[in-house]
Design a protein around this motif. Structure first.
Motif, mmCIF file in Angstrom:
data_model
loop_
_atom_site.group_PDB
_atom_site.id
_atom_site.type_symbol
_atom_site.label_atom_id
_atom_site.label_comp_id
_atom_site.label_asym_id
_atom_site.label_seq_id
_atom_site.Cartn_x
_atom_site.Cartn_y
_atom_site.Cartn_z
ATOM 1 N N GLY A 1 0.820 -1.201 0.000
ATOM 2 C CA GLY A 1 0.000 0.000 0.000
ATOM 3 C C GLY A 1 0.848 1.243 0.000
ATOM 4 O O GLY A 1 2.055 1.203 0.155
ATOM 5 N N ARG A 2 0.211 2.375 -0.227
ATOM 6 C CA ARG A 2 0.896 3.649 -0.336
ATOM 7 C C ARG A 2 0.912 4.353 1.007
ATOM 8 O O ARG A 2 -0.130 4.555 1.621
ATOM 9 N N GLN A 3 2.090 4.728 1.463
ATOM 10 C CA GLN A 3 2.273 5.511 2.682
ATOM 11 C C GLN A 3 1.577 4.857 3.875
ATOM 12 O O GLN A 3 0.955 5.520 4.704
ATOM 13 N N GLY A 4 1.639 3.518 3.942
ATOM 14 C CA GLY A 4 1.106 2.823 5.101
ATOM 15 C C GLY A 4 -0.396 2.587 5.058
ATOM 16 O O GLY A 4 -0.948 1.972 5.956
ATOM 17 N N LYS A 5 -1.070 3.083 4.003
ATOM 18 C CA LYS A 5 -2.507 2.889 3.909
ATOM 19 C C LYS A 5 -2.807 1.562 3.223
ATOM 20 O O LYS A 5 -2.012 1.053 2.458
ATOM 21 N N CYS A 6 -3.986 1.046 3.496
ATOM 22 C CA CYS A 6 -4.408 -0.180 2.826
ATOM 23 C C CYS A 6 -4.564 0.112 1.340
ATOM 24 O O CYS A 6 -5.218 1.076 0.955
ATOM 25 N N PRO A 7 -3.952 -0.699 0.465
ATOM 26 C CA PRO A 7 -4.045 -0.443 -0.973
ATOM 27 C C PRO A 7 -5.462 -0.655 -1.478
ATOM 28 O O PRO A 7 -6.222 -1.461 -0.949
ATOM 29 N N SER A 8 -5.812 0.097 -2.520
ATOM 30 C CA SER A 8 -7.124 -0.085 -3.130
ATOM 31 C C SER A 8 -7.119 -1.358 -3.963
ATOM 32 O O SER A 8 -6.068 -1.925 -4.283
ATOM 33 N N LEU A 9 -8.307 -1.796 -4.343
ATOM 34 C CA LEU A 9 -8.427 -2.990 -5.165
ATOM 35 C C LEU A 9 -7.719 -2.788 -6.503
ATOM 36 O O LEU A 9 -7.082 -3.705 -7.031
ATOM 37 N N MET A 10 -7.825 -1.571 -7.031
ATOM 38 C CA MET A 10 -7.168 -1.279 -8.295
ATOM 39 C C MET A 10 -5.651 -1.377 -8.151
ATOM 40 O O MET A 10 -4.954 -1.931 -9.016
ATOM 41 N N GLU A 11 -5.109 -0.835 -7.060
ATOM 42 C CA GLU A 11 -3.663 -0.904 -6.838
ATOM 43 C C GLU A 11 -3.191 -2.344 -6.726
ATOM 44 O O GLU A 11 -2.126 -2.702 -7.237
ATOM 45 N N LEU A 12 -3.977 -3.150 -6.060
ATOM 46 C CA LEU A 12 -3.625 -4.563 -5.941
ATOM 47 C C LEU A 12 -3.571 -5.245 -7.303
ATOM 48 O O LEU A 12 -2.654 -5.997 -7.605
ATOM 49 N N CYS A 13 -4.561 -4.941 -8.132
ATOM 50 C CA CYS A 13 -4.618 -5.582 -9.452
ATOM 51 C C CYS A 13 -3.480 -5.119 -10.349
ATOM 52 O O CYS A 13 -2.854 -5.929 -11.040
ATOM 53 N N VAL A 14 -3.210 -3.817 -10.337
ATOM 54 C CA VAL A 14 -2.129 -3.286 -11.166
ATOM 55 C C VAL A 14 -0.789 -3.840 -10.697
ATOM 56 O O VAL A 14 0.073 -4.197 -11.506
ATOM 57 N N ALA A 15 -0.612 -3.948 -9.367
ATOM 58 C CA ALA A 15 0.623 -4.514 -8.828
ATOM 59 C C ALA A 15 0.782 -5.974 -9.235
ATOM 60 O O ALA A 15 1.887 -6.445 -9.520
ATOM 61 N N LYS A 16 -0.338 -6.709 -9.276
ATOM 62 C CA LYS A 16 -0.292 -8.116 -9.676
ATOM 63 C C LYS A 16 0.101 -8.256 -11.147
ATOM 64 O O LYS A 16 0.869 -9.144 -11.519
ATOM 65 N N VAL A 17 -0.396 -7.350 -11.970
ATOM 66 C CA VAL A 17 -0.023 -7.365 -13.387
ATOM 67 C C VAL A 17 1.468 -7.113 -13.535
ATOM 68 O O VAL A 17 2.163 -7.779 -14.309
ATOM 69 N N ARG A 18 1.983 -6.137 -12.773
ATOM 70 C CA ARG A 18 3.416 -5.836 -12.838
ATOM 71 C C ARG A 18 4.239 -7.054 -12.417
ATOM 72 O O ARG A 18 5.241 -7.389 -13.040
ATOM 73 N N GLU A 19 3.776 -7.726 -11.384
ATOM 74 C CA GLU A 19 4.486 -8.896 -10.871
ATOM 75 C C GLU A 19 4.531 -10.028 -11.895
ATOM 76 O O GLU A 19 5.538 -10.723 -12.027
ATOM 77 N N ASP A 20 3.431 -10.173 -12.663
ATOM 78 C CA ASP A 20 3.328 -11.273 -13.632
ATOM 79 C C ASP A 20 3.397 -10.760 -15.065
ATOM 80 O O ASP A 20 2.805 -11.344 -15.980
ATOM 81 N N ILE A 21 4.115 -9.663 -15.284
ATOM 82 C CA ILE A 21 4.075 -8.987 -16.572
ATOM 83 C C ILE A 21 4.452 -9.908 -17.736
ATOM 84 O O ILE A 21 3.955 -9.757 -18.852
ATOM 85 N N LYS A 22 5.305 -10.887 -17.495
ATOM 86 C CA LYS A 22 5.743 -11.770 -18.583
ATOM 87 C C LYS A 22 4.621 -12.671 -19.092
ATOM 88 O O LYS A 22 4.754 -13.282 -20.158
ATOM 89 N N ARG A 23 3.525 -12.743 -18.345
ATOM 90 C CA ARG A 23 2.415 -13.602 -18.755
ATOM 91 C C ARG A 23 1.535 -12.939 -19.806
ATOM 92 O O ARG A 23 0.714 -13.603 -20.434
ATOM 93 N N TYR A 24 1.689 -11.626 -19.991
ATOM 94 C CA TYR A 24 0.773 -10.902 -20.854
ATOM 95 C C TYR A 24 1.460 -10.468 -22.145
ATOM 96 O O TYR A 24 2.569 -9.938 -22.132
ATOM 97 N N THR A 25 0.778 -10.663 -23.252
ATOM 98 C CA THR A 25 1.328 -10.277 -24.549
ATOM 99 C C THR A 25 0.643 -9.049 -25.130
ATOM 100 O O THR A 25 1.173 -8.405 -26.026
ATOM 101 N N SER A 26 -0.542 -8.726 -24.614
ATOM 102 C CA SER A 26 -1.246 -7.558 -25.127
ATOM 103 C C SER A 26 -2.256 -7.037 -24.109
ATOM 104 O O SER A 26 -2.958 -7.816 -23.460
ATOM 105 N N PHE A 27 -2.305 -5.702 -23.993
ATOM 106 C CA PHE A 27 -3.312 -5.047 -23.151
ATOM 107 C C PHE A 27 -4.293 -4.258 -24.015
ATOM 108 O O PHE A 27 -5.048 -3.430 -23.510
ATOM 109 N N SER A 28 -4.292 -4.494 -25.300
ATOM 110 C CA SER A 28 -5.077 -3.666 -26.217
ATOM 111 C C SER A 28 -6.584 -3.805 -26.017
ATOM 112 O O SER A 28 -7.339 -2.928 -26.434
ATOM 113 N N MET A 29 -7.035 -4.892 -25.370
ATOM 114 C CA MET A 29 -8.465 -5.064 -25.137
ATOM 115 C C MET A 29 -8.932 -4.469 -23.809
ATOM 116 O O MET A 29 -10.126 -4.453 -23.518
#
Length: 576
Positions: A46-74
Motif C-alpha cells: 500500500g501507499r504511505q502505510g494505507k491499505c491499498p485499493s483494489l485497483m492498486e492490488l490488481c495493477v501490482a499483480k499485473v506488474r508482478e506477472d508482466i511476462k504472462r501478458y502479450t497484449s493489453f489492447s483489449m
C-alpha cells in the motif's frame, strides 16, 4: 515520468458493456477484475502505510506477472494507462513488456530519463495513434528516425525531447506535421541550429517553447514571428542569442514568460520588446543590460517576476521600479546599487521575495522596506547591513526566510528578529555570531532551516537547539562543537540535512548519537576524528543519500562495505 493519466475518460454504462460482450478502450476500470487473475492482499504494502485499493492490488499483480501478458489492447484505456505508469515508476518497463502496449490508445507516455529508450520504442509509441496527447522522451537515444514515426500521432499536444543529443534539424522537420502541439521542449539539444527552427513555422498553436542551452540557434528566432499564441519562451543560456534575435519577438504580444539568462542581449535588444505588455515573468540574469533597460521594462505593467541579477544595474534609472506595482519577486543581486535604489521600492507593496545579495545596501536602506508587509523572502548576504538595520524589519511578520551571511550583524542585532515568529529559514554565516546570539532567537520555534556555518558556536550554544524541534536542515560548521554538543542534536528527528564539518573534536561517539536521526538524507562530518570503527553507527540511516567524511580517519574501502551492507540509497560518498 509515468505521470498519472489526468484526463477524464467517458465511462460505459454497465448494462451496455455486458450487452456488447467486449471491452471498449473508454470502459470503466472496474472491469479489470473480470480479466485479471485473483491477487491477495500481500501483493503490495500500500501507499504511505494505507491499505491499498483494489485497483492498486490488481495493477501490482499485473506488474508482478508482466511476462504472462502479450497484449493489453483489449483493456479499457484508463487501465492500460495505469499499468503502463506503474511499470515506468517501478522501472519494470523493458523491450519485452513494452510490446504488450501496442495499440492501447495511451494518452500519456512519460519516459523522461528512463533508461534504454531508443528508436525501437517509438513504434509502440506511434501505435497509440490519435489518442496520444503527451510524450516525454528526454535523455533518450531516440534519433531523427524515431521522430519520423510520430506522424501517426497528429493530436499530440505536448512533446519533450530534452537532452536528446541525436536529434538534429532533420528530425525537427517531422514535428512540423503535428499542428496540435501546444508545448514543445528541446533543452540542451546541441545539434539543433537556426535552420531547424524553421520547422516550427507551422506550429501555430504553440503556447510554450523551451530551447534552453541550444547554442546554435542565433538567427532562428525569426521563424517564431507568426506564432501569435506563444505565451512562454525559454532561451536561457543560449549565449548565441543577440540583440538581432529580439526584433522577431516584438510581435508576439501574447508572451507572458520570457527567460533569457546569460544571453548576449543588451539594452538595444530589450528596446524591441517594448510592446509586450502582457509579460509577467522576465529573466535577464547575466545579460549585459544596464539601468537603461528599465525604461522599457517599466511598461510591463503585468510583471510579477523580474530577475536582473548579475546585470549592470545601478541607481541611475532605478526610479522606473516604482511603476511595477504588481511585482512579487525581484532579484537585484550582484549589481552596483545602493540605498538610493531602495527608495523606489517603497511602493512595491506586493513584493514577496527580494534579493539584494552582494549589493551596496546599508542599514538606512532597509528603512524603505518596512512597508513591504507581504515580504516572505529577503536575501541580504554580503551587504553592508549591520544590527541597526534589522530594527526596520521588525514589522515584517510574514517573513519566512532571511539570509544575513557575511554581514556586520552581531548577537545584539538578532534580538530585533525575535518577534518574527514566521521565520522558517535563517542563514547566520556570520563570524560575529556566538552562543549569545542563538539565545536571542529561541522564540523562532518554527525554524526548519538554520545555517550557522561560520558562527562561533560552542557546546553551550547547542542547548538552544531544543527549541527548534521542526528543524529539517542544520549546519554548524567551523565551530567548537564536541560530542557533548551533539547530544542536543540527537533528538531533532525531522532533520534531513546535517552538516557538522570543521568541528575537529567530534569522534565516533557523534555517529552513535545521531544514529536515531533516521530521516537524514545528507550528512557531513568532515575534518573530525571519526574513524572506520564509527561507521557501524550509520547502519540505521537507511534514507542516507549523501555522506561526506573528508579528512577523517576512514577509508573508501570501509565506506564501500557500509554502503553495500546497509545503505542501499547512498549515492554520493566522499572520500570515494
Amino acid at each position: 515520468m509515468g505521470g498519472a493519466c489526468s484526463r477524464k475518460r467517458d465511462l460505459l454504462d454497465e448494462d451496455d458493456l455486458r450487452r456488447s460482450g467486449r471491452y471498449s478502450k473508454s470502459g470503466s476500470s472496474k472491469w479489470l477484475l473480470l480479466m485479471l487473475p485473483r491477487c491477495s492482499t500481500d501483493v503490495t504494502a500500500g501507499r504511505q502505510g494505507k491499505c491499498p485499493s483494489l485497483m492498486e492490488l490488481c495493477v501490482a499483480k499485473v506488474r508482478e506477472d508482466i511476462k504472462r501478458y502479450t497484449s493489453f489492447s483489449m483493456l479499457p484505456r484508463d487501465l492500460s494507462q495505469q499499468i503502463f505508469n506503474e511499470l515506468v515508476e517501478s522501472h519494470c518497463l523493458t523491450d519485452g513488456s513494452l510490446e504488450a502496449f501496442w495499440d492501447c490508445a495511451l494518452q500519456d507516455i512519460h519516459l523522461g530519463e528512463y533508461p534504454g529508450v531508443k528508436d525501437g520504442w517509438m513504434g509502440i509509441v506511434s501505435s497509440q495513434g490519435q489518442s496520444l496527447l503527451s510524450l516525454d522522451i528526454s535523455c533518450s537515444d531516440v534519433t531523427d528516425s524515431g521522430l519520423f514515426l510520430l506522424k501517426n500521432c497528429s493530436n499530440i499536444q505536448s512533446l519533450k525531447c530534452n537532452y536528446c543529443d541525436q536529434i538534429s534539424d532533420y528530425g525537427l522537420e517531422h514535428i512540423s506535421g503535428l499542428p496540435n502541439l501546444t508545448s514543445l521542449s528541446f533543452k540542451k539539444s546541441h545539434a539543433i541550429t537556426a535552420e531547424g527552427i524553421r520547422s516550427f513555422t507551422n506550429l501555430i498553436n504553440l503556447v510554450n517553447l523551451d530551447l534552453e542551452r541550444c547554442l546554435k540557434i542565433h538567427g532562428g528566432l525569426i521563424y517564431l514571428k507568426d506564432l501569435k499564441k506563444l505565451e512562454s519562451l525559454n532561451i536561457r543560456y543560449c549565449n548565441c542569442v543577440t540583440d538581432a534575435d529580439m526584433e522577431p519577438l516584438s510581435g508576439l504580444t501574447n508572451l507572458k514568460e520570457l527567460q533569457m539568462s546569460c544571453c548576449k542581449v543588451t539594452d538595444v535588444g530589450i528596446a524591441h520588446l517594448r510592446g509586450l505588455s502582457k509579460v509577467a515573468h522576465l529573466d535577464l540574469e547575466g545579460c549585459p543590460v544596464t539601468s537603461s533597460c528599465l525604461d522599457v521594462i517599466s511598461g510591463f505593467t503585468s510583471l510579477v517576476f523580474l530577475n536582473l541579477s548579475r546585470c549592470g544595474i545601478s541607481d541611475d534609472g532605478s526610479e522606473n521600479f516604482s511603476g511595477l506595482q504588481k511585482l512579487k519577486v525581484l532579484n537585484l543581486g550582484f549589481n552596483n546599487i545602493t540605498d538610493a535604489c531602495l527608495v523606489y521600492l517603497k511602493e512595491s507593496i506586493n513584493l514577496e521575495s527580494l534579493n539584494l545579495d552582494s549589493c551596496k545596501i546599508g542599514d538606512e536602506g532597509l528603512l524603505n522596506l518596512k512597508g513591504l508587509l507581504q515580504l516572505k523572502c529577503l536575501e541580504l548576504s554580503d551587504t553592508e547591513i549591520g544590527s541597526n538595520g534589522l530594527s526596520h524589519l521588525s514589522g515584517l511578520h510574514n517573513l519566512e526566510s532571511i539570509n544575513l551571511s557575511f554581514t556586520a550583524v552581531t548577537d545584539g542585532g538578532l534580538r530585533r528578529l525575535s518577534g518574527l515568529t514566521s521565520i522558517k529559514s535563517l542563514n547566520l554565516d556570520v563570524r560575529q555570531i556566538t552562543d549569545v546570539g542563538l539565545t536571542a532567537i529561541t522564540g523562532l520555534t518554527g525554524l526548519t532551516h538554520l545555517d550557522l556555518f561560520g558562527a562561533r558556536i560552542t557546546d553551550l550554544g547547542t542547548n538552544c537547539f531544543q527549541h527548534f524541534k521542526n528543524l529539517q536542515s542544520l549546519e554548524v560548521c567551523g565551530g567548537s562543537i564536541t560530542d557533548a554538543g551533539v547530544k542536543n542534536i540527537k533528538d531533532l528527528k525531522s532533520l534531513t540535512l546535517l552538516n557538522l564539518s570543521q568541528n575537529c573534536n567530534l569522534t565516533d561517539k557523534t555517529l552513535e548519537l545521531i544514529s536515531g536521526l533516521t530521516a537524514l538524507v545528507s550528512l557531513n562530518v568532515s575534518n573530525s576524528r571519526i574513524t572506520n570503527a564509527g561507521l557501524q553507527h550509520l547502519k540505521p540511516l537507511k534514507n542516507l543519500r549523501s555522506l561526506t567524511l573528508e579528512s577523517c580517519k576512514v577509508t573508501a574501502t570501509e565506506i564501500k562495505k557500509l554502503r553495500l551492507a546497509a545503505l542501499p540509497n547512498l549515492l554520493s560518498v566522499r572520500p570515494e
